[in-house]
Design a protein around this motif. Structure first.
Motif, PDB file in Angstrom:
ATOM      1  N   ALA A  93       0.402   4.498  -2.768  1.00  0.00           N
ATOM      2  CA  ALA A  93       0.576   5.381  -2.472  1.00  0.00           C
ATOM      3  C   ALA A  93       1.379   5.899  -3.165  1.00  0.00           C
ATOM      4  CB  ALA A  93      -0.201   5.568  -1.457  1.00  0.00           C
ATOM      5  N   SER A  94       2.475   6.255  -2.593  1.00  0.00           N
ATOM      6  CA  SER A  94       3.824   6.858  -2.825  1.00  0.00           C
ATOM      7  C   SER A  94       4.131   7.128  -4.487  1.00  0.00           C
ATOM      8  CB  SER A  94       4.874   6.762  -2.585  1.00  0.00           C
ATOM      9  OG  SER A  94       5.540   6.441  -1.363  1.00  0.00           O
TER      10      SER A  94
ATOM     11  N   ILE B 228       0.847   7.026  -7.076  1.00  0.00           N
ATOM     12  CA  ILE B 228       0.359   7.571  -6.846  1.00  0.00           C
ATOM     13  C   ILE B 228       0.537   9.258  -6.831  1.00  0.00           C
ATOM     14  CG2 ILE B 228      -1.925   8.376  -6.898  1.00  0.00           C
ATOM     15  CD1 ILE B 228      -1.527   5.970  -8.531  1.00  0.00           C
ATOM     16  N   VAL B 229       0.499   9.749  -5.262  1.00  0.00           N
ATOM     17  CA  VAL B 229       0.894  10.986  -4.938  1.00  0.00           C
ATOM     18  C   VAL B 229       1.879  11.165  -4.857  1.00  0.00           C
ATOM     19  CG1 VAL B 229       2.147  10.357  -3.299  1.00  0.00           C
ATOM     20  CG2 VAL B 229       0.424  12.512  -2.611  1.00  0.00           C
TER      21      VAL B 229
ATOM     22  N   CYS C 118       3.888   8.047   7.306  1.00  0.00           N
ATOM     23  CA  CYS C 118       3.461   9.768   6.759  1.00  0.00           C
ATOM     24  C   CYS C 118       4.808  10.807   8.779  1.00  0.00           C
ATOM     25  CB  CYS C 118       1.897  10.033   7.764  1.00  0.00           C
ATOM     26  SG  CYS C 118       1.429   9.946   6.471  1.00  0.00           S
TER      27      CYS C 118
ATOM     28  N   SER D  23       8.185   5.019   4.887  1.00  0.00           N
ATOM     29  CA  SER D  23       8.766   3.145   3.988  1.00  0.00           C
ATOM     30  C   SER D  23       9.852   1.999   4.281  1.00  0.00           C
ATOM     31  CB  SER D  23       8.159   4.014   2.512  1.00  0.00           C
ATOM     32  OG  SER D  23       8.794   4.551   1.912  1.00  0.00           O
TER      33      SER D  23
ATOM     34  N   PRO E  29       0.956  -0.983  -0.038  1.00  0.00           N
ATOM     35  CA  PRO E  29      -0.181  -0.219  -0.005  1.00  0.00           C
ATOM     36  C   PRO E  29       0.352   1.573   0.072  1.00  0.00           C
ATOM     37  CG  PRO E  29      -0.536  -1.939   1.278  1.00  0.00           C
ATOM     38  CD  PRO E  29       0.345  -2.367   1.615  1.00  0.00           C
TER      39      PRO E  29
ATOM     40  N   LEU F 290      -4.581   7.404   0.790  1.00  0.00           N
ATOM     41  CA  LEU F 290      -4.510   6.778  -0.129  1.00  0.00           C
ATOM     42  C   LEU F 290      -4.220   4.889   0.493  1.00  0.00           C
ATOM     43  CD1 LEU F 290      -2.712   8.797  -2.931  1.00  0.00           C
ATOM     44  CD2 LEU F 290      -5.427   7.589  -2.786  1.00  0.00           C
ATOM     45  N   ILE F 291      -3.098   5.281   1.198  1.00  0.00           N
ATOM     46  CA  ILE F 291      -2.224   3.722   2.360  1.00  0.00           C
ATOM     47  C   ILE F 291      -3.163   3.278   2.977  1.00  0.00           C
ATOM     48  CG2 ILE F 291      -1.305   3.212   3.904  1.00  0.00           C
ATOM     49  CD1 ILE F 291       0.898   5.802   3.029  1.00  0.00           C
TER      50      ILE F 291
ATOM     51  N   SER G 147      -0.034   4.034   7.401  1.00  0.00           N
ATOM     52  CA  SER G 147       0.253   5.040   7.726  1.00  0.00           C
ATOM     53  C   SER G 147       0.730   6.615   8.567  1.00  0.00           C
ATOM     54  CB  SER G 147      -1.359   5.388   7.667  1.00  0.00           C
ATOM     55  OG  SER G 147      -1.921   5.346   6.360  1.00  0.00           O
TER      56      SER G 147
ATOM     57  N   LEU H 297      -0.898  11.229   1.409  1.00  0.00           N
ATOM     58  CA  LEU H 297      -0.220   9.825   1.064  1.00  0.00           C
ATOM     59  C   LEU H 297      -0.983   9.115   2.204  1.00  0.00           C
ATOM     60  CD1 LEU H 297       1.727   8.419   0.499  1.00  0.00           C
ATOM     61  CD2 LEU H 297       2.880   9.423   2.436  1.00  0.00           C
TER      62      LEU H 297
ATOM     63  N   PHE I  41      -5.123   1.558  -0.305  1.00  0.00           N
ATOM     64  CA  PHE I  41      -4.570   0.245  -1.132  1.00  0.00           C
ATOM     65  C   PHE I  41      -4.590  -0.158  -0.542  1.00  0.00           C
ATOM     66  CE2 PHE I  41      -3.012   4.270  -4.526  1.00  0.00           C
ATOM     67  CZ  PHE I  41      -3.700   3.064  -5.225  1.00  0.00           C
TER      68      PHE I  41
END
Length: 443
Positions: free
Chosen positions: A286-287, A289-290, A392, A413, A282, A330-331, A388, A327, A334
């Protein structure tokens, strides 16, 4: 862990596997330092600015151990193979024939692996072409030959070299799978991140030092930021290690049944559901996409035009709280998506019913599937929050420091990958020792 390593080293077969894995990693690091024809490495530092502000390119440079930023032979690293594997997992859900292959035992798995290799080569060609165009956009000084036939020929050679590099990485990973310890691609990815970690810390030190020398920040503030970063990294490692083994166990009771003159069943077991079932996927999704909008805006020149697109670029950079919020969301999204394609409660409930198993207080069949889904949703939500938070926290620290700690934006990550691969590798080492009945380990 040290005890496990010592015990594993005493077993000849396991020691041979460990040495073979180290040899493959050594070969990989040598390949990551090999130059590519027609690339002028005297000017390679010109492209250093494109690996900043939390773009996909910065993340790719970390995952390649710095080979991407230096335009070396293995610049594409494991990315084409990982992308191909993800694509095949998604297609196995959407295409019935691939789904049947995935359930067809060892033979089906080998066929899917073969298809994955072909997809990897195709993606490597496309990625290599895009990487060449990226280097090309930074100016002609990056290439030795330009103009006419020499330019076309050099482009073909460069793209072929980067494609071959991706194929070599895939081959090295498969060799580790066959004769080494752990998952080959994961081990290579682990080595890349560990290799780039000293550089990240060195860049952090340089950034804080320059901020102090330029009177942007006081010495006390720089020291506080540096110490806080180290403490957060240590705390994150401990937190990830603890949470990686967390699981929710659903009790299972098997009914008694008579076969001939013998009675089977009547045993109690459990169905473990890991808190972090989706792993680091995820965060990778997410990384990507963003970070995609900032990468596109930078490559098209919109990051410095002083207009609307520069505002969007700054808002979505890793120095912005908007980046962290998007982020975070989205995490979670996903995490649910990846779990839905990798875990099927209906199939689990069907297998339990066929084997005479049931959850106490829950009827077999659809009620069991509904109960497992309910528990799964809660566990996935907790796991998504866990991912997340880890991803983050470094970004929030970067926001608090007004972009001063931009070099640690992807620390969360990458720490998840490092800790996850380490735990899985040591589990395999323990399994290898147990399989060989090593008494010193079993005591």
């Amino acid at each position: 862990m040290l005890k496990t390593l010592r015990n594993a080293w005493k077993v000849p077969e396991v020691r041979a596997k460990m040495l073979f894995t180290l040899l493959i990693l050594l070969l990989y690091r040598l390949g990551a330092a090999l130059p590519v024809p027609f690339v002028n490495y005297d000017y390679i530092q010109q492209v250093a600015s494109i690996y900043s502000n939390g773009s996909i390119l910065a993340y790719q440079n970390i995952l390649s151990g710095g080979a991407f930023g230096n335009a070396r032979l293995l610049a594409l690293s494991v990315s084409p193979y990982i992308t191909a594997s993800i694509v095949m997992q998604l297609l196995a859900v959407a295409i019935p024939s691939l789904e049947r292959l995935s359930k067809n035992g060892e033979e089906g798995r080998k066929k899917i692996e073969r298809i994955t290799r072909y997809v990897t080569i195709g993606l490597a060609i496309v990625t290599a072409f895009g990487y060449y165009r990226l280097l090309r956009s930074q100016g002609n000084d990056l290439f030795i030959y330009t103009g006419g036939f020499s330019e076309v020929f050099s482009a073909i050679v460069i793209i072929a070299c980067y494609t071959a590099g991706a194929a070599i990485v895939m081959w090295l990973g498969q060799k580790i799978d066959e004769q080494g310890i752990g998952n080959g691609i994961s081990i290579i990815l682990f080595a890349n991140i560990v290799t780039s970690f000293p550089t990240t810390m060195g860049n952090l030190y340089t950034t804080l030092k320059n901020a102090y020398l330029s009177n942007e920040q006081s010495l006390a503030v720089c020291i506080i930021y540096g110490v806080l970063t180290v403490l957060i990294i240590i705390a994150s490692i401990i937190f990830v290690t603890y949470m990686s083994d967390a699981e929710r166990r659903i009790p299972i009771q098997y009914a008694k049944r008579t076969v001939g003159r013998k009675m089977y069943g009547g045993q109690s077991s459990n169905l473990p559901i890991k808190l972090n079932m989706s792993g680091v996927m995820p965060i990778i999704f997410a990384s990507t996409i963003v970070s995609l909008p900032t990468t596109i805006i930078y490559l098209t020149g919109g990051a410095t035009n002083g207009g609307f697109w520069e505002s969007v670029y700054n808002a979505l950079s890793s120095s912005s709280i908007i980046y962290a919020v998007i982020l975070f969301v989205l995490i979670i999204a996903f995490a649910y998506f990846y779990t839905s394609i990798s875990f099927n409660p209906n199939e689990v409930a069907s297998n339990l019913m066929q084997n005479g198993g049931s959850i106490p207080g829950i009827r077999p069949g659809k009620p069991t599937a509904a109960y497992i889904t309910k528990v799964l949703n809660k566990v996935v939500l907790m796991g998504a929050f866990f991912l997340s938070i880890v991803a983050c926290i470094p970004i929030i620290l970067n926001v608090i420091s007004n972009g001063l700690l931009n070099v640690v934006s992807f620390t969360g990550s990458t720490l998840l990958i490092v800790v996850g691969v380490t735990l899985e590798t040591f589990r395999e080492l323990e399994a290898q020792i147990t399989m060989r009945h090593y008494k010193g380990f079993l005591k």
